[in-house]
Design an enzyme around this catalytic site. Structure first.
Site, PDB file in Angstrom:
ATOM      1  N   TYR A   1       0.824  47.031  27.140  1.00  0.00           N
ATOM      2  CA  TYR A   1      -0.533  46.763  27.629  1.00  0.00           C
ATOM      3  C   TYR A   1      -0.632  47.306  29.053  1.00  0.00           C
ATOM      4  CZ  TYR A   1      -1.269  43.560  23.707  1.00  0.00           C
ATOM      5  OH  TYR A   1      -1.420  43.011  22.461  1.00  0.00           O
TER       6      TYR A   1
ATOM      7  N   ASP B   1      -8.995  50.147  24.054  1.00  0.00           N
ATOM      8  CA  ASP B   1     -10.155  49.273  24.220  1.00  0.00           C
ATOM      9  C   ASP B   1     -11.433  50.101  24.267  1.00  0.00           C
ATOM     10  OD1 ASP B   1      -8.539  47.067  24.295  1.00  0.00           O
ATOM     11  OD2 ASP B   1      -8.408  47.013  26.486  1.00  0.00           O
TER      12      ASP B   1
END
Ligand SMILES: [Zn+2]
Length: 471
Positions: A422, A280
């Site tokens: 994740y 990210d």
């Protein structure tokens, strides 16, 4: 022209009565045309290629009902095509070119008409005959060698307005939705499929104009630059991140690592970016970095590519933000390794975690855990763009270290997981969508404050000797 009536064979077990129409004979019965005058005109090449018998005066030097004049004018058409793209082609430092030629659309229907008349399959193809004559001319005009391997790809069109226009009109008509009565069901008045070749009368009409050069484009096969990148600062997205036309981050990794590439190669402005996984925008990429590939499209200059110089320029420009290492030219197979590596290779992370009410005994328990599986449903934050799936992922190991510097219940957590896990969701739990999570294992709400990727366990790009680095 009138067709000669066909006579049924005496061996026919059920001769048709003379008062009813005679069924058409099998195609092979057409092998010798009853009336030669019903043919042509044809160019000598087509007449020979189609193996038809003709009257001498139907053979013409230019006009042809089969190839529309493409073959008798092959050399001049090839020269015109090559001259159309010559200025563009010479800008490339490629030694050879491949070529795809689009011929007038009417040729297919005309060929079918002649093949049926000639009695079935015929190997003669206008496309191949044209290529045979055109390639030497194009090589001469362009000063480059022809090769099916490219790397230049010429897409050249020969058009013939006289016969193209009716076909285009027919296709447009077929696409138009049929008008239907109010209670009419579907399928009653369906137009003929546009893909079906038109049934031509025989012989096909004699063209009055010659084909001309149509739209032409030149492309070079992409080349690939590989390397690894470090992202030393947060708030840098991996690729250009825009919402409603507004940039969400000042920089992207893709922009940084491709810095100077367009300048050096004179490629198209849009450069493709591929990496072994992603992080990210608020996550740093540390350690030895993450493998990436740049797809350099339509490069005019390839011979002078200097990957080391490119990396140096990028590193100077984005010092302290994004750094490139091991930049080199890679091939397609090596690009595949990056895609596969994304799925297979383990990743190591370090994160700053806030977790109140955790005693040392709990920390020791976590640190003693053997490898374990977590079940991850697609995170809520990406659910709007990814399908809702459950993926089992393995956490290979996890270590919690208290940071007792007076800032609260802070921990440094390092862990290694299977690719594709994740991490933010594993720490926080994602409202129960990831089980177990660090939160559930600790029996408290753990929050993730910072995340860094510290290792992408894919050894890539492959090591090269100095002289092979630009191969
Ligand atoms: Zn011809």
């Amino acid at each position: 022209m009138a067709m000669v009536p066909l006579v049924t064979s005496e061996m026919d077990p059920a001769p048709a009565p003379t008062s009813t129409p005679v069924a058409p004979p099998a195609a092979h019965e057409y092998s010798m045309p009853a009336v030669p005058a019903a043919m042509g005109p044809l160019c000598t090449l087509c007449a020979t290629g189609l193996r038809l018998s003709f009257l001498e005066d139907l053979l013409t030097p230019s006009s042809c009902t089969h190839c529309l004049g493409v073959l008798p004018h092959a050399e001049s058409l090839a020269r015109a095509l090559a001259e159309t793209v010559r200025d563009e082609v010479v800008a490339y430092d490629a030694p050879s070119f491949a070529v795809e030629i689009m011929l007038p659309r009417a040729l297919a229907g005309r060929h079918t008409a002649y093949v049926e008349r000639a009695g079935g399959y015929i190997a003669f193809e206008v496309r191949k005959e044209f290529a045979k004559r055109a390639v030497p001319v194009m090589e001469e005009v362009l000063g480059k060698r022809y090769s099916t391997e490219g790397p230049l790809r010429l897409l050249l069109a020969i058009t013939h307005a006289e016969t193209d226009a009716p076909i285009a009109a027919r296709a447009a008509e077929a696409r138009r939705p049929a008008k239907r009565g109010r209670f009419e069901g579907r399928g009653k008045a369906d137009p003929p499929a546009a893909s079906q070749p038109e049934r031509l009368p025989f012989p096909p009409s004699t063209p009055t104009t010659l084909p001309i050069v149509g739209a032409c484009t030149v492309r070079r096969d992409p080349i690939y630059l590989g390397g690894r990148y470090l992202k030393l600062e947060r708030h840098i997205s991996q690729t250009l991140w825009r919402i409603k036309g507004q940039r969400k981050t000042e920089l992207s990794v893709a922009e940084c690592v491709s810095f100077g590439v367009a300048d050096m190669t004179q490629c198209d402005a849009e450069i493709g970016f591929l990496s072994a996984g992603r992080e990210d925008a608020d996550v740093r990429m540390l350690g030895t970095g993450r493998p990436f590939v740049l797809e350099v499209r339509n490069a005019r200059k390839v011979d002078g590519i200097d990957p080391v110089a490119l990396a140096e320029r990028a590193n100077k420009e984005f010092a302290g933000k994004v750094q490139v290492s091991r930049m080199c030219v890679v091939n397609k197979d090596e690009v595949k390794q990056v895609k596969e590596g994304e799925e297979l290779k383990a990743k190591e992370y370090t994160c700053l975690v806030w977790a109140p009410g955790v005693d040392q005994r709990k920390v020791d328990e976590i640190n003693a855990l053997p490898a374990f599986q977590i079940d991850q449903h697609t995170p809520l934050r990406v659910l709007h763009r990814r399908p809702n799936l459950m993926r089992p992922k393995t956490v290979h190991w996890i270590r919690m270290t208290p940071l007792n510097d007076g800032q609260g219940p802070l921990y440094r957590v390092t862990l290694e997981t299977q690719a594709g896990a994740y991490i933010k969701e594993f720490i926080m739990g994602d409202t129960g969508r990831t089980r177990p999570s660090l939160s559930s294992l600790l029996g408290t709400h753990a929050d993730i404050l910072e995340l860094d990727v510290t290792k992408v366990a894919l050894e890539w790009p492959p090591a090269r000797t100095a002289d092979a680095s630009t191969a």
